[in-house]
Scaffold this motif. Sequence first.
Motif, short mmCIF file in Angstrom:
data_model
loop_
_atom_site.label_atom_id
_atom_site.label_comp_id
_atom_site.label_asym_id
_atom_site.label_seq_id
_atom_site.Cartn_x
_atom_site.Cartn_y
_atom_site.Cartn_z
N GLY A 6 1.00 -0.94 -0.03
CA GLY A 6 -0.31 -0.45 0.34
C GLY A 6 0.66 1.22 0.25
N VAL A 7 0.25 1.97 -0.45
CA VAL A 7 1.44 4.01 -1.03
C VAL A 7 0.61 4.40 -1.18
CG1 VAL A 7 3.55 2.62 -1.88
CG2 VAL A 7 1.25 3.26 -3.54
N SER A 8 0.78 5.43 -1.13
CA SER A 8 -0.37 6.71 -1.47
C SER A 8 0.60 7.39 -2.64
CB SER A 8 -0.29 7.87 0.14
OG SER A 8 -0.84 7.26 1.16
N VAL A 9 -0.54 7.89 -3.36
CA VAL A 9 -0.25 8.45 -4.86
C VAL A 9 -0.93 9.94 -4.29
CG1 VAL A 9 -0.60 8.51 -7.69
CG2 VAL A 9 -0.65 6.84 -5.54
N VAL A 10 -0.21 11.14 -5.10
CA VAL A 10 -0.34 12.19 -5.07
C VAL A 10 -0.79 12.72 -6.35
CG1 VAL A 10 -0.39 14.52 -3.95
CG2 VAL A 10 0.19 12.52 -2.48
N VAL A 11 -1.40 13.37 -6.79
CA VAL A 11 -1.79 14.33 -7.91
C VAL A 11 -2.14 15.12 -8.28
CG1 VAL A 11 -2.55 13.80 -10.56
CG2 VAL A 11 -2.27 11.96 -9.35
N ASP A 12 -1.45 16.44 -8.21
CA ASP A 12 -1.74 17.74 -8.42
C ASP A 12 -1.77 18.08 -6.52
OD1 ASP A 12 -0.72 18.22 -11.06
OD2 ASP A 12 -2.28 17.74 -12.07
N GLY A 13 -1.64 17.69 -5.92
CA GLY A 13 -1.04 18.08 -4.14
C GLY A 13 -2.66 17.35 -3.95
N ARG A 14 -2.95 16.47 -4.74
CA ARG A 14 -4.16 15.47 -3.93
C ARG A 14 -4.21 13.84 -4.11
NH1 ARG A 14 -8.88 14.77 -6.58
NH2 ARG A 14 -7.75 15.32 -9.05
#
Length: 81
Positions: A48-56
Amino acid sequence: MVDVALWSGLRPLVGGQDSIAVEGRTVGQILDSIRRNYPALAPTLDAGVSVVVDGRVIASSLTEPVGENSEVVLMMRLKGG
């Protein structure tokens, strides 16, 4: 190609690089491309990872679109509390 910045704890798994370039137009495609091209990251992706796209932070949408100019960051999973 999309440049994906890596959280510092992930960099040792890719030879110390602070970012990697992968193919993909959605979060799911980018994660699949990372898994294929950087197999050392696969166990971390599976955990499990967190993906941040354009600050979200994209919580669970693998279909979230990602543009070529999007800022994408792959982080260790963020847990709320």
